[in-house]
Design a protein around this motif. Structure first.
Motif, PDB file in Angstrom:
ATOM      1  N   PRO A  30     -10.414   7.173 -10.424  1.00  0.00           N
ATOM      2  CA  PRO A  30     -10.839   5.777 -10.396  1.00  0.00           C
ATOM      3  C   PRO A  30     -10.830   5.286  -8.941  1.00  0.00           C
ATOM      4  N   VAL A  31     -11.865   4.565  -8.550  1.00  0.00           N
ATOM      5  CA  VAL A  31     -11.974   4.145  -7.154  1.00  0.00           C
ATOM      6  C   VAL A  31     -12.581   2.755  -7.066  1.00  0.00           C
TER       7      VAL A  31
ATOM      8  N   ARG B  82       0.832  -1.199   0.000  1.00  0.00           N
ATOM      9  CA  ARG B  82       0.000   0.000   0.000  1.00  0.00           C
ATOM     10  C   ARG B  82       0.861   1.240   0.000  1.00  0.00           C
ATOM     11  N   ALA B  83       0.399   2.212  -0.732  1.00  0.00           N
ATOM     12  CA  ALA B  83       1.093   3.491  -0.770  1.00  0.00           C
ATOM     13  C   ALA B  83       0.081   4.602  -0.580  1.00  0.00           C
ATOM     14  N   CYS B  84       0.313   5.461   0.394  1.00  0.00           N
ATOM     15  CA  CYS B  84      -0.560   6.617   0.588  1.00  0.00           C
ATOM     16  C   CYS B  84      -0.027   7.754  -0.263  1.00  0.00           C
ATOM     17  N   ARG B  85      -0.906   8.495  -0.864  1.00  0.00           N
ATOM     18  CA  ARG B  85      -0.538   9.588  -1.738  1.00  0.00           C
ATOM     19  C   ARG B  85      -1.064  10.902  -1.162  1.00  0.00           C
ATOM     20  N   PRO B  86      -0.390  11.470  -0.132  1.00  0.00           N
ATOM     21  CA  PRO B  86      -0.939  12.664   0.511  1.00  0.00           C
ATOM     22  C   PRO B  86      -1.038  13.868  -0.417  1.00  0.00           C
ATOM     23  N   PHE B  87      -0.124  14.039  -1.372  1.00  0.00           N
ATOM     24  CA  PHE B  87      -0.195  15.189  -2.263  1.00  0.00           C
ATOM     25  C   PHE B  87      -1.460  15.145  -3.111  1.00  0.00           C
TER      26      PHE B  87
ATOM     27  N   TRP C  64      -5.716   8.566   0.421  1.00  0.00           N
ATOM     28  CA  TRP C  64      -5.752   7.704  -0.758  1.00  0.00           C
ATOM     29  C   TRP C  64      -4.723   6.605  -0.586  1.00  0.00           C
ATOM     30  N   GLU C  65      -5.167   5.354  -0.754  1.00  0.00           N
ATOM     31  CA  GLU C  65      -4.275   4.207  -0.700  1.00  0.00           C
ATOM     32  C   GLU C  65      -4.382   3.447  -2.009  1.00  0.00           C
ATOM     33  N   ALA C  66      -3.237   3.103  -2.556  1.00  0.00           N
ATOM     34  CA  ALA C  66      -3.206   2.318  -3.790  1.00  0.00           C
ATOM     35  C   ALA C  66      -2.572   0.967  -3.491  1.00  0.00           C
ATOM     36  N   GLU C  67      -3.275  -0.084  -3.885  1.00  0.00           N
ATOM     37  CA  GLU C  67      -2.742  -1.432  -3.769  1.00  0.00           C
ATOM     38  C   GLU C  67      -2.919  -2.081  -5.127  1.00  0.00           C
ATOM     39  N   GLY C  68      -1.823  -2.216  -5.856  1.00  0.00           N
ATOM     40  CA  GLY C  68      -1.920  -2.688  -7.233  1.00  0.00           C
ATOM     41  C   GLY C  68      -2.679  -1.654  -8.047  1.00  0.00           C
ATOM     42  N   ASP C  69      -3.698  -2.095  -8.766  1.00  0.00           N
ATOM     43  CA  ASP C  69      -4.485  -1.157  -9.569  1.00  0.00           C
ATOM     44  C   ASP C  69      -5.788  -0.763  -8.866  1.00  0.00           C
ATOM     45  N   GLU C  70      -5.903  -1.075  -7.576  1.00  0.00           N
ATOM     46  CA  GLU C  70      -7.105  -0.720  -6.818  1.00  0.00           C
ATOM     47  C   GLU C  70      -6.837   0.490  -5.938  1.00  0.00           C
ATOM     48  N   ASN C  71      -7.725   1.471  -6.039  1.00  0.00           N
ATOM     49  CA  ASN C  71      -7.622   2.684  -5.236  1.00  0.00           C
ATOM     50  C   ASN C  71      -8.679   2.673  -4.146  1.00  0.00           C
ATOM     51  N   THR C  72      -8.231   2.911  -2.926  1.00  0.00           N
ATOM     52  CA  THR C  72      -9.140   3.057  -1.794  1.00  0.00           C
ATOM     53  C   THR C  72      -9.013   4.479  -1.286  1.00  0.00           C
ATOM     54  N   TYR C  73     -10.145   5.123  -1.083  1.00  0.00           N
ATOM     55  CA  TYR C  73     -10.173   6.468  -0.521  1.00  0.00           C
ATOM     56  C   TYR C  73     -10.868   6.403   0.824  1.00  0.00           C
ATOM     57  N   ARG C  74     -10.194   6.920   1.836  1.00  0.00           N
ATOM     58  CA  ARG C  74     -10.734   6.966   3.194  1.00  0.00           C
ATOM     59  C   ARG C  74     -11.151   8.400   3.489  1.00  0.00           C
ATOM     60  N   PHE C  75     -12.444   8.642   3.515  1.00  0.00           N
ATOM     61  CA  PHE C  75     -12.968   9.962   3.839  1.00  0.00           C
ATOM     62  C   PHE C  75     -13.307   9.967   5.318  1.00  0.00           C
ATOM     63  N   ARG C  76     -12.700  10.914   6.043  1.00  0.00           N
ATOM     64  CA  ARG C  76     -12.874  10.967   7.488  1.00  0.00           C
ATOM     65  C   ARG C  76     -13.598  12.251   7.880  1.00  0.00           C
ATOM     66  N   TYR C  77     -14.590  12.089   8.750  1.00  0.00           N
ATOM     67  CA  TYR C  77     -15.441  13.195   9.164  1.00  0.00           C
ATOM     68  C   TYR C  77     -15.497  13.272  10.687  1.00  0.00           C
ATOM     69  N   ILE C  78     -15.719  14.480  11.187  1.00  0.00           N
ATOM     70  CA  ILE C  78     -15.880  14.700  12.621  1.00  0.00           C
ATOM     71  C   ILE C  78     -17.374  14.799  12.917  1.00  0.00           C
ATOM     72  N   ALA C  79     -17.816  14.006  13.898  1.00  0.00           N
ATOM     73  CA  ALA C  79     -19.228  13.957  14.306  1.00  0.00           C
ATOM     74  C   ALA C  79     -19.283  13.905  15.836  1.00  0.00           C
ATOM     75  N   PRO C  80     -19.217  15.062  16.506  1.00  0.00           N
ATOM     76  CA  PRO C  80     -19.146  15.089  17.969  1.00  0.00           C
ATOM     77  C   PRO C  80     -20.306  14.381  18.674  1.00  0.00           C
ATOM     78  N   GLU C  81     -21.443  14.268  18.020  1.00  0.00           N
ATOM     79  CA  GLU C  81     -22.619  13.675  18.660  1.00  0.00           C
ATOM     80  C   GLU C  81     -22.553  12.153  18.800  1.00  0.00           C
ATOM     81  N   ILE C  82     -21.503  11.499  18.283  1.00  0.00           N
ATOM     82  CA  ILE C  82     -21.371  10.055  18.480  1.00  0.00           C
ATOM     83  C   ILE C  82     -20.548   9.731  19.730  1.00  0.00           C
ATOM     84  N   ALA C  83     -20.106  10.746  20.443  1.00  0.00           N
ATOM     85  CA  ALA C  83     -19.288  10.546  21.642  1.00  0.00           C
ATOM     86  C   ALA C  83     -19.984   9.628  22.638  1.00  0.00           C
ATOM     87  N   ARG C  84     -19.215   8.763  23.262  1.00  0.00           N
ATOM     88  CA  ARG C  84     -19.752   7.869  24.300  1.00  0.00           C
ATOM     89  C   ARG C  84     -20.338   8.659  25.461  1.00  0.00           C
TER      90      ARG C  84
END
Length: 132
Positions: A91-92, A2-7, A39-59
């Motif tokens: 592509p995703v 896996r390679a992350c592509r921050p740029f 963004w993570e690339a593994e071979g020819d497959e791209n995975t995108y991890r979208f992360r969001y803040i949701a304070p109302e899910i707090a324990r």
């Protein structure tokens, strides 16, 4: 390997415009804001991890449980992440949506944080839940 592509991720996030800006309206009604995308690339497959803040899910003191937040996860995939990727013609193979009650650096743990996540396969304008 896996390679992350921050740029490139910064380009996707910066050019996604209003799809990722400000508070995002979700089915549960909780306030959700975009944190980042990885963004993570593994071979020819791209995975995108979208992360969001949701304070109302707090324990402690949160008002949204997982059952309510589950609809938000799919909604964010179909109405925020997928449109941002399509707009930039990325592509995703997989989209992972994460809700966290507070910012947590990717790959690090925070025992005090509450996080919910699901993985989806995009098909057209829909996100199909993969299940873990």
């Amino acid at each position: 390997m896996r390679a992350c592509r921050p740029f490139l991720v910064a380009i996707v996030a910066a050019t996604a415009g209003p799809l990722l800006a400000g508070t995002i309206d979700v089915p549960s009604g909780q306030p959700v804001t975009f944190q980042d995308v990885i963004w993570e690339a593994e071979g020819d497959e791209n995975t995108y991890r979208f992360r969001y803040i949701a304070p109302e899910i707090a324990r402690d003191g949160g008002s949204v449980d997982f059952e309510q937040a589950e609809g938000d996860l799919r909604y964010l995939c179909e109405h925020s992440a997928l449109p941002a990727l399509k707009r930039k013609e990325r592509p995703v193979a997989r989209i992972v949506i994460t809700l966290s009650d507070r910012p947590v650096a990717f790959g690090e743990t925070d025992p005090q944080a509450t996080q919910f996540f699901d993985s989806y396969t995009p098909q057209g304008n829909s996100c199909i839940w993969e299940g873990f």
